[in-house]
Design a protein around this motif. Structure first.
Motif, mmCIF file in Angstrom:
data_model
loop_
_atom_site.group_PDB
_atom_site.id
_atom_site.type_symbol
_atom_site.label_atom_id
_atom_site.label_comp_id
_atom_site.label_asym_id
_atom_site.label_seq_id
_atom_site.Cartn_x
_atom_site.Cartn_y
_atom_site.Cartn_z
ATOM 1 N N LYS A 9 0.851 -1.196 0.000
ATOM 2 C CA LYS A 9 0.000 0.000 0.000
ATOM 3 C C LYS A 9 0.882 1.240 0.000
ATOM 4 N N VAL A 10 0.609 2.107 -0.925
ATOM 5 C CA VAL A 10 1.435 3.306 -1.077
ATOM 6 C C VAL A 10 0.541 4.534 -1.028
ATOM 7 N N LYS A 11 0.986 5.562 -0.285
ATOM 8 C CA LYS A 11 0.205 6.796 -0.190
ATOM 9 C C LYS A 11 0.421 7.621 -1.461
ATOM 10 N N ILE A 12 -0.660 8.047 -2.082
ATOM 11 C CA ILE A 12 -0.545 8.848 -3.312
ATOM 12 C C ILE A 12 -1.198 10.202 -3.073
ATOM 13 N N PRO A 13 -0.448 11.300 -3.230
ATOM 14 C CA PRO A 13 -1.087 12.605 -3.053
ATOM 15 C C PRO A 13 -2.161 12.835 -4.128
ATOM 16 N N LEU A 14 -3.195 13.564 -3.759
ATOM 17 C CA LEU A 14 -4.304 13.798 -4.704
ATOM 18 C C LEU A 14 -3.819 14.468 -5.995
ATOM 19 N N SER A 15 -2.770 15.282 -5.850
ATOM 20 C CA SER A 15 -2.261 16.012 -7.016
ATOM 21 C C SER A 15 -1.719 15.065 -8.095
ATOM 22 N N GLU A 16 -1.439 13.820 -7.716
ATOM 23 C CA GLU A 16 -0.895 12.840 -8.679
ATOM 24 C C GLU A 16 -1.999 12.237 -9.548
ATOM 25 N N LEU A 59 -4.832 5.908 -0.592
ATOM 26 C CA LEU A 59 -3.937 4.743 -0.570
ATOM 27 C C LEU A 59 -4.055 3.987 -1.897
ATOM 28 N N ALA A 60 -2.922 3.664 -2.483
ATOM 29 C CA ALA A 60 -2.941 2.864 -3.712
ATOM 30 C C ALA A 60 -2.544 1.449 -3.339
ATOM 31 N N GLU A 61 -3.345 0.515 -3.808
ATOM 32 C CA GLU A 61 -3.061 -0.886 -3.520
ATOM 33 C C GLU A 61 -2.327 -1.446 -4.732
ATOM 34 N N ILE A 62 -1.047 -1.725 -4.553
ATOM 35 C CA ILE A 62 -0.240 -2.159 -5.687
ATOM 36 C C ILE A 62 0.100 -3.636 -5.540
ATOM 37 N N LEU A 63 -0.372 -4.441 -6.469
ATOM 38 C CA LEU A 63 -0.036 -5.865 -6.436
ATOM 39 C C LEU A 63 1.432 -5.998 -6.810
ATOM 40 N N GLU A 64 2.077 -6.986 -6.230
ATOM 41 C CA GLU A 64 3.502 -7.164 -6.504
ATOM 42 C C GLU A 64 3.767 -7.259 -8.012
ATOM 43 N N GLU A 65 2.885 -7.973 -8.702
ATOM 44 C CA GLU A 65 3.095 -8.139 -10.138
ATOM 45 C C GLU A 65 2.889 -6.837 -10.912
ATOM 46 N N ASP A 66 2.312 -5.851 -10.265
ATOM 47 C CA ASP A 66 2.021 -4.589 -10.945
ATOM 48 C C ASP A 66 3.050 -3.507 -10.661
ATOM 49 N N GLU A 67 4.082 -3.853 -9.902
ATOM 50 C CA GLU A 67 4.992 -2.789 -9.486
ATOM 51 C C GLU A 67 5.551 -2.004 -10.654
ATOM 52 N N GLY A 68 5.742 -2.721 -11.759
ATOM 53 C CA GLY A 68 6.249 -2.061 -12.957
ATOM 54 C C GLY A 68 5.295 -1.032 -13.516
ATOM 55 N N LEU A 69 4.042 -1.052 -13.019
ATOM 56 C CA LEU A 69 3.058 -0.107 -13.544
ATOM 57 C C LEU A 69 3.309 1.314 -13.077
ATOM 58 N N VAL A 70 4.094 1.435 -12.021
ATOM 59 C CA VAL A 70 4.423 2.786 -11.586
ATOM 60 C C VAL A 70 5.592 3.246 -12.464
ATOM 61 N N ALA A 71 5.275 4.114 -13.402
ATOM 62 C CA ALA A 71 6.285 4.534 -14.378
ATOM 63 C C ALA A 71 7.450 5.224 -13.686
ATOM 64 N N LYS A 72 8.644 4.896 -14.122
ATOM 65 C CA LYS A 72 9.822 5.515 -13.507
ATOM 66 C C LYS A 72 10.229 6.738 -14.317
#
Ligand SMILES: [Fe+2]
Length: 374
Positions: A9-16, A59-72
């Motif tokens: 679980k990762v906190k995501i600011p509303l501005s994102e 809160l963003a619920e990120i599945l382990e398999e989806d980690e790559g979905l957070v663009a770097k």
């Protein structure tokens, strides 16, 4: 049975949360209730409602398999912003005839080089760079970042990276002395205009000679970035042996960046066409090794991109395959009976060879289209 997913679980600011974009993860409230499921399109009404309800983050619920979905990011936005500000200052000093201090820019480049070297991806995240198109000097900043990535993959030394970054940032400095009405001409340039434009290379060298104590290696980059290895470039008609590798790297990055950007006289070319162009120029106009290294590490897609498939379906890129960046992992866009948009299970295009990507979907028109479905 499939193993249980591990969830982060990762906190995501509303501005994102940007209206019109696809949500790559599920959003939860502090009571663990789902606010919006992944694959849905974020609407401005949704964001407004969260604001009204007093949320500043979710809160963003990120599945382990989806980690790559957070663009770097390629390099951090803060360093880009600082670099652009410092470049602006240098150009302003020069326009007033003053001697600029290059030290802050040197520090920016050193930080950029550090970030490029630390970037764990095996591919060059070029699409990200385009997001900053609205800013002044973006072209030069993009050319510098692309150049640094190429240099890293070529195995250049730290000091060379700094010199390359500085030279690439300043490569078009000489355009300060070219009348804007020539630079921004919407139609074809006359021979005379073209001759004037070519002088931006020598103008940059002269300005830097007069106003800075930068090493020759840095100043050679603005001077040589339009030279071509067969001697067909400008302004001195130098051949490969007569140019520096730093200039030849900047030339490739410059061609790529210029062709993939809109210009007053033409639209941006699609990336596959630009790659064709680079490959066609390798070995006689552009340095073969530089082009090959660049293309080998180029990712034409970014996680979250919308693409069109040979079947006519639309899909979202969900992972980049560093070995075969042209064959990413995708999820096909579907609609349930209620008309809700969702995305299919992942399909790895490196295995599904009959499925091909025929184009990228323009995000803007996609957003407009989606809004009409409501
Ligand atoms: Fe140029």
């Amino acid at each position: 049975m499939k193993d249980a997913y591990r969830i982060k679980k990762v906190k995501i600011p509303l501005s994102e949360l940007k209206a019109g974009e696809l949500l790559p993860f599920t959003l939860l409230n502090p009571q663990d209730q789902v606010l919006l499921s992944r694959g849905q399109i974020i609407t401005s009404e949704f964001v407004e409602k969260l604001k009204e309800d007093g949320y500043s983050s979710v809160l963003a619920e990120i599945l382990e398999e989806d980690e790559g979905l957070v663009a770097k990011e390629d390099i951090s936005p803060e360093i880009k912003k600082k670099t652009l500000e410092n470049m602006q200052e240098i150009l302003e000093d020069l326009s007033r005839g003053e001697t600029p201090s290059i030290v802050p820019l040197e520090q920016n480049v050193s930080q950029m080089a550090k970030e490029v070297k630390a970037h764990e991806e095996l591919v060059i995240p070029l699409i990200q760079l385009k997001k900053h198109d609205d800013l002044t000097f973006t072209h030069s900043l993009n050319v510098a970042v692309i150049s640094l990535f190429i240099a890293k993959f070529l195995g250049l030394k730290d000091e060379e990276l700094i010199h390359l970054g500085l030279g690439a940032l300043l490569h078009d400095l000489g355009k300060l002395l070219i009348p804007p009405e020539i630079l921004n001409k919407p139609s074809n340039l006359s021979e005379k205009d073209y001759e004037i434009i070519q002088k931006h290379t020598i103008f940059a060298k002269n300005i830097l000679d007069e106003k800075t104590r930068l090493p020759e290696r840095v100043k050679e980059i603005p001077l040589q970035h339009h030279e071509r290895i067969d001697g067909s470039g400008y302004i001195l008609r130098l051949t490969k042996e007569e140019t520096s590798v730093l200039s030849r790297i900047t030339a490739v990055a410059d061609v790529y960046e210029a062709l993939t950007s809109d210009r007053p006289y033409r639209k941006a070319l699609p990336i596959p066409e630009v790659i064709e162009y680079l490959m066609g120029s390798a070995g006689h106009k552009l340095d073969d090794e530089v082009v090959t290294t660049f293309i080998r590490h180029l990712s034409p897609y970014q996680v979250g991109d919308l693409i069109k498939l040979s079947t006519g379906e639309e899909a979202m890129v969900s992972k980049i395959n560093p070995v075969l960046p042209f064959r990413p992992v995708i999820r096909i866009k579907k609609q349930d009976e209620q008309g809700n948009v969702y995305f299919s299970e992942e399909i790895d295009l490196s295995y599904s060879l009959t499925l091909t990507i025929i184009g990228e979907i323009d995000m803007k028109s996609q957003i407009d289209l989606e809004r009409t479905i409501l």
